[in-house]
Design a protein around this motif. Structure first.
Motif, PDB file in Angstrom:
ATOM      1  N   GLY A 159       0.784  -1.222   0.000  1.00 34.55           N
ATOM      2  CA  GLY A 159       0.000   0.000   0.000  1.00 34.55           C
ATOM      3  C   GLY A 159       0.816   1.272   0.000  1.00 34.55           C
ATOM      4  N   ASP A 160       0.128   2.380   0.281  1.00 35.72           N
ATOM      5  CA  ASP A 160       0.791   3.677   0.270  1.00 35.72           C
ATOM      6  C   ASP A 160       1.866   3.773   1.339  1.00 35.72           C
ATOM      7  OD1 ASP A 160      -1.393   3.557   2.114  1.00 35.72           O
ATOM      8  OD2 ASP A 160      -1.365   5.738   2.317  1.00 35.72           O
ATOM      9  N   VAL A 161       1.659   3.087   2.468  1.00 35.83           N
ATOM     10  CA  VAL A 161       2.654   3.101   3.550  1.00 35.83           C
ATOM     11  C   VAL A 161       3.930   2.401   3.089  1.00 35.83           C
ATOM     12  CG1 VAL A 161       3.181   2.335   5.894  1.00 35.83           C
ATOM     13  CG2 VAL A 161       0.895   3.202   5.351  1.00 35.83           C
ATOM     14  N   GLY A 162       3.773   1.246   2.466  1.00 38.18           N
ATOM     15  CA  GLY A 162       4.933   0.512   1.971  1.00 38.18           C
ATOM     16  C   GLY A 162       5.676   1.260   0.893  1.00 38.18           C
ATOM     17  N   ALA A 163       4.927   1.953   0.018  1.00 34.07           N
ATOM     18  CA  ALA A 163       5.569   2.734  -1.040  1.00 34.07           C
ATOM     19  C   ALA A 163       6.364   3.889  -0.444  1.00 34.07           C
ATOM     20  CB  ALA A 163       4.521   3.251  -2.018  1.00 34.07           C
ATOM     21  N   ARG A 164       5.772   4.574   0.505  1.00 36.03           N
ATOM     22  CA  ARG A 164       6.431   5.731   1.127  1.00 36.03           C
ATOM     23  C   ARG A 164       7.692   5.321   1.877  1.00 36.03           C
ATOM     24  NH1 ARG A 164       2.644   6.985   4.407  1.00 36.03           N
ATOM     25  NH2 ARG A 164       1.447   8.116   2.846  1.00 36.03           N
ATOM     26  N   ASN A 165       7.644   4.160   2.516  1.00 33.55           N
ATOM     27  CA  ASN A 165       8.757   3.718   3.360  1.00 33.55           C
ATOM     28  C   ASN A 165       9.724   2.777   2.644  1.00 33.55           C
ATOM     29  OD1 ASN A 165       7.718   5.169   5.553  1.00 33.55           O
ATOM     30  ND2 ASN A 165       6.431   3.458   6.197  1.00 33.55           N
ATOM     31  N   ALA A 166       9.549   2.606   1.333  1.00 31.33           N
ATOM     32  CA  ALA A 166      10.397   1.693   0.549  1.00 31.33           C
ATOM     33  C   ALA A 166      10.393   0.302   1.167  1.00 31.33           C
ATOM     34  CB  ALA A 166      11.821   2.242   0.441  1.00 31.33           C
ATOM     35  N   ALA A 167       9.210  -0.141   1.573  1.00 33.76           N
ATOM     36  CA  ALA A 167       9.081  -1.412   2.280  1.00 33.76           C
ATOM     37  C   ALA A 167       8.131  -2.370   1.556  1.00 33.76           C
ATOM     38  CB  ALA A 167       8.587  -1.163   3.698  1.00 33.76           C
ATOM     39  N   LEU A 168       7.984  -2.211   0.257  1.00 26.89           N
ATOM     40  CA  LEU A 168       7.050  -3.027  -0.500  1.00 26.89           C
ATOM     41  C   LEU A 168       7.516  -4.482  -0.626  1.00 26.89           C
ATOM     42  CD1 LEU A 168       6.370  -0.488  -3.382  1.00 26.89           C
ATOM     43  CD2 LEU A 168       4.736  -1.156  -1.593  1.00 26.89           C
ATOM     44  N   SER A 169       6.546  -5.368  -0.797  1.00 29.23           N
ATOM     45  CA  SER A 169       6.821  -6.730  -1.241  1.00 29.23           C
ATOM     46  C   SER A 169       6.584  -6.746  -2.745  1.00 29.23           C
ATOM     47  CB  SER A 169       5.882  -7.721  -0.544  1.00 29.23           C
ATOM     48  OG  SER A 169       6.075  -9.030  -1.065  1.00 29.23           O
ATOM     49  N   ILE A 170       7.573  -7.197  -3.502  1.00 29.96           N
ATOM     50  CA  ILE A 170       7.501  -7.151  -4.963  1.00 29.96           C
ATOM     51  C   ILE A 170       7.532  -8.574  -5.507  1.00 29.96           C
ATOM     52  CG2 ILE A 170       8.537  -6.213  -7.061  1.00 29.96           C
ATOM     53  CD1 ILE A 170       9.837  -4.036  -5.329  1.00 29.96           C
ATOM     54  N   MET A 171       6.507  -8.922  -6.282  1.00 29.05           N
ATOM     55  CA  MET A 171       6.326 -10.269  -6.832  1.00 29.05           C
ATOM     56  C   MET A 171       6.666 -10.225  -8.314  1.00 29.05           C
ATOM     57  SD  MET A 171       2.724 -10.444  -4.843  1.00 29.05           S
ATOM     58  CE  MET A 171       2.819  -8.834  -4.053  1.00 29.05           C
ATOM     59  N   VAL A 172       7.676 -10.962  -8.736  1.00 30.05           N
ATOM     60  CA  VAL A 172       8.268 -10.720 -10.051  1.00 30.05           C
ATOM     61  C   VAL A 172       8.146 -11.916 -10.986  1.00 30.05           C
ATOM     62  CG1 VAL A 172      10.296  -9.809 -11.229  1.00 30.05           C
ATOM     63  CG2 VAL A 172       9.974  -9.324  -8.784  1.00 30.05           C
ATOM     64  N   GLY A 173       7.704 -11.630 -12.216  1.00 27.49           N
ATOM     65  CA  GLY A 173       7.655 -12.640 -13.255  1.00 27.49           C
ATOM     66  C   GLY A 173       8.361 -12.139 -14.503  1.00 27.49           C
ATOM     67  N   GLY A 174       8.893 -13.067 -15.303  1.00 28.90           N
ATOM     68  CA  GLY A 174       9.592 -12.674 -16.525  1.00 28.90           C
ATOM     69  C   GLY A 174      10.863 -13.490 -16.705  1.00 28.90           C
ATOM     70  N   ASP A 175      11.636 -13.137 -17.713  1.00 24.00           N
ATOM     71  CA  ASP A 175      12.889 -13.847 -17.979  1.00 24.00           C
ATOM     72  C   ASP A 175      13.893 -13.575 -16.861  1.00 24.00           C
ATOM     73  OD1 ASP A 175      11.767 -14.737 -20.340  1.00 24.00           O
ATOM     74  OD2 ASP A 175      12.584 -13.090 -21.525  1.00 24.00           O
ATOM     75  N   LYS A 176      14.482 -14.615 -16.344  1.00 22.04           N
ATOM     76  CA  LYS A 176      15.329 -14.512 -15.144  1.00 22.04           C
ATOM     77  C   LYS A 176      16.503 -13.562 -15.353  1.00 22.04           C
ATOM     78  CE  LYS A 176      16.287 -16.294 -10.966  1.00 22.04           C
ATOM     79  NZ  LYS A 176      17.580 -15.771 -10.618  1.00 22.04           N
ATOM     80  N   GLU A 177      17.102 -13.547 -16.522  1.00 22.39           N
ATOM     81  CA  GLU A 177      18.262 -12.678 -16.763  1.00 22.39           C
ATOM     82  C   GLU A 177      17.889 -11.213 -16.598  1.00 22.39           C
ATOM     83  OE1 GLU A 177      21.638 -11.693 -20.198  1.00 22.39           O
ATOM     84  OE2 GLU A 177      20.011 -13.104 -20.610  1.00 22.39           O
ATOM     85  N   ALA A 178      16.751 -10.821 -17.167  1.00 23.76           N
ATOM     86  CA  ALA A 178      16.304  -9.432 -17.050  1.00 23.76           C
ATOM     87  C   ALA A 178      15.952  -9.095 -15.609  1.00 23.76           C
ATOM     88  CB  ALA A 178      15.111  -9.185 -17.967  1.00 23.76           C
ATOM     89  N   VAL A 179      15.288 -10.022 -14.937  1.00 16.40           N
ATOM     90  CA  VAL A 179      14.903  -9.799 -13.542  1.00 16.40           C
ATOM     91  C   VAL A 179      16.134  -9.619 -12.664  1.00 16.40           C
ATOM     92  CG1 VAL A 179      13.802 -10.836 -11.520  1.00 16.40           C
ATOM     93  CG2 VAL A 179      12.697 -10.997 -13.763  1.00 16.40           C
ATOM     94  N   ASP A 180      17.113 -10.479 -12.831  1.00 16.45           N
ATOM     95  CA  ASP A 180      18.338 -10.366 -12.038  1.00 16.45           C
ATOM     96  C   ASP A 180      19.030  -9.026 -12.272  1.00 16.45           C
ATOM     97  OD1 ASP A 180      17.979 -12.861 -10.963  1.00 16.45           O
ATOM     98  OD2 ASP A 180      19.389 -13.879 -12.300  1.00 16.45           O
ATOM     99  N   GLY A 218      11.666  -1.755  -2.335  1.00 13.66           N
ATOM    100  CA  GLY A 218      11.011  -2.750  -1.490  1.00 13.66           C
ATOM    101  C   GLY A 218      11.954  -3.491  -0.579  1.00 13.66           C
ATOM    102  N   LYS A 219      11.361  -4.228   0.352  1.00  8.57           N
ATOM    103  CA  LYS A 219      12.141  -5.010   1.308  1.00  8.57           C
ATOM    104  C   LYS A 219      12.132  -6.493   0.979  1.00  8.57           C
ATOM    105  CE  LYS A 219      12.130  -2.137   5.456  1.00  8.57           C
ATOM    106  NZ  LYS A 219      11.741  -2.056   6.881  1.00  8.57           N
ATOM    107  N   LYS A 220      11.131  -6.926   0.220  1.00 10.43           N
ATOM    108  CA  LYS A 220      11.047  -8.344  -0.112  1.00 10.43           C
ATOM    109  C   LYS A 220      10.800  -8.477  -1.607  1.00 10.43           C
ATOM    110  CE  LYS A 220       9.236 -12.702   1.591  1.00 10.43           C
ATOM    111  NZ  LYS A 220       8.433 -13.354   2.640  1.00 10.43           N
ATOM    112  N   ILE A 221      11.791  -8.991  -2.308  1.00  9.87           N
ATOM    113  CA  ILE A 221      11.692  -9.181  -3.755  1.00  9.87           C
ATOM    114  C   ILE A 221      11.841 -10.668  -4.022  1.00  9.87           C
ATOM    115  CG2 ILE A 221      12.717  -8.676  -6.001  1.00  9.87           C
ATOM    116  CD1 ILE A 221      13.330  -6.310  -3.116  1.00  9.87           C
ATOM    117  N   VAL A 222      10.807 -11.269  -4.603  1.00 14.28           N
ATOM    118  CA  VAL A 222      10.822 -12.716  -4.850  1.00 14.28           C
ATOM    119  C   VAL A 222      10.507 -12.987  -6.318  1.00 14.28           C
ATOM    120  CG1 VAL A 222       9.870 -14.964  -4.232  1.00 14.28           C
ATOM    121  CG2 VAL A 222      10.083 -13.178  -2.485  1.00 14.28           C
ATOM    122  N   TYR A 223      11.404 -13.726  -6.966  1.00 14.48           N
ATOM    123  CA  TYR A 223      11.175 -14.127  -8.358  1.00 14.48           C
ATOM    124  C   TYR A 223      10.227 -15.314  -8.369  1.00 14.48           C
ATOM    125  CZ  TYR A 223      12.071 -15.967 -13.042  1.00 14.48           C
ATOM    126  OH  TYR A 223      11.932 -16.430 -14.328  1.00 14.48           O
TER     127      TYR A 223
END
Length: 299
Positions: free
Chosen positions: A131-152, A162-167
């Motif tokens: 939410g807005d709190v996570g965005a403001r505090n750079a504390a988002l959980s980010i759920m990532v899809g796509g080609d692994k090379e680009a993601v890395d 964000g604080k939690k980035i999971v491929y």
């Protein structure tokens, strides 16, 4: 080769609303140069004042950027921004990366990925939670899809926001994961609001009650961040109801395609439709409390 060197990597940002403006700002504060676009320029003004360059179209943003982020409202907005007449894919260069952080349809993420790949462009879907709190505090959980090379390659940029980035896997997997997230939130939101109604009717001091249950098995983000807003009568800030209704609609449609029945989600969706019907589309999701109060004839 994709790099995230702040001296050479140019950031594009499309969608500078409640969350997007904070996410872009964090990147700028780390030294990245940014070009921005928003349908309403005034919402981008705080970033322009910090040094971001304003562009007139998504195509212009893409033409001058190496990594282009988007976080807009609805699937139709995502499609227009990427595939429209003045869309990102009209201006993006081979070798660039486009990153959609909107919560949208997994099938649309896959469509964009396919179209981008044909042009030598990497497309990543990376919806967020917090939410807005996570965005403001750079504390988002980010759920990532796509080609692994680009993601890395662009993960250092995610780590600024964000604080939690999971491929999660291939294109669309990030969006499917966000649907799982929204299904859980729908259930916790109705549970949280009903517990407050019950506690009120039972004559409890709601702040004292929350201090107990938020430290036990019922602990969750909604109790920590949204219950206090309800107690303070703050319903006009946070994640908009109309966007949550959109998310639940996507999840229910994806469930239908997979022959799944999700009766709990369908019920919460109906309750939020009632909030919308009473003019609450642009209120925070905690305004579900208002619909439940009405059902219980509470002031």
């Amino acid at each position: 080769m994709i790099t995230t060197d702040k001296t050479s990597t140019r950031i594009g940002w499309i969608g500078t609303g409640v969350m997007g403006q904070w996410m872009c700002r964090h990147l700028m504060e780390k030294g990245y140069q940014a070009s921005v676009y928003n349908r309403t320029k005034a919402k981008a003004q705080p970033l322009i004042d910090l040094g971001a360059q304003w562009k007139e179209t998504p195509e212009e943003v893409a033409a001058g950027s190496d990594v282009i982020f988007t976080i807009v409202g609805f699937p139709k907005d995502v499609e227009d921004v990427y595939l429209g007449e003045q869309g990102i894919l009209k201006g993006a260069k081979p070798g660039s990366v486009v990153v959609d952080m909107t919560t949208t349809q997994p099938t649309l993420a896959q469509k964009i990925h396919t179209a981008a790949k044909e042009m030598g462009i990497s497309a990543v879907d990376a919806p967020v939670s917090g939410g807005d709190v996570g965005a403001r505090n750079a504390a988002l959980s980010i759920m990532v899809g796509g080609d692994k090379e680009a993601v890395d390659a662009i993960t250092p940029l995610f780590e600024i926001m964000g604080k939690k980035i999971v491929y999660q896997g291939k294109a669309g997997a990030g969006q499917h994961t966000k649907m799982c997230n929204q299904i859980v939130i729908a259930g916790t939101m109705v549970g949280m609001c009903e517990s407050l109604i019950y506690g009120h009717k039972a004559g409890l001091d709601l702040e004292v009650m929350l201090s107990s249950i938020s430290g036990g098995a019922a602990a969750c983000w909604s109790l920590d961040n949204l219950a206090p807003r309800i107690l303070n009568g703050e319903y006009d800030t946070g994640f908009f109801v109309e966007h949550f209704v959109k998310d639940m609609g996507v999840a229910l449609e994806e469930a239908r395609l997979m022959n799944l029945a999700l009766p709990g989600l369908a019920l919460v969706n109906q309750l939020y439709q009632a909030v919308m019907a009473h003019g609450g589309a642009r209120m925070g999701t905690q305004s579900l409390m208002l619909a439940l109060k009405q059902l219980n004839n509470m002031a």
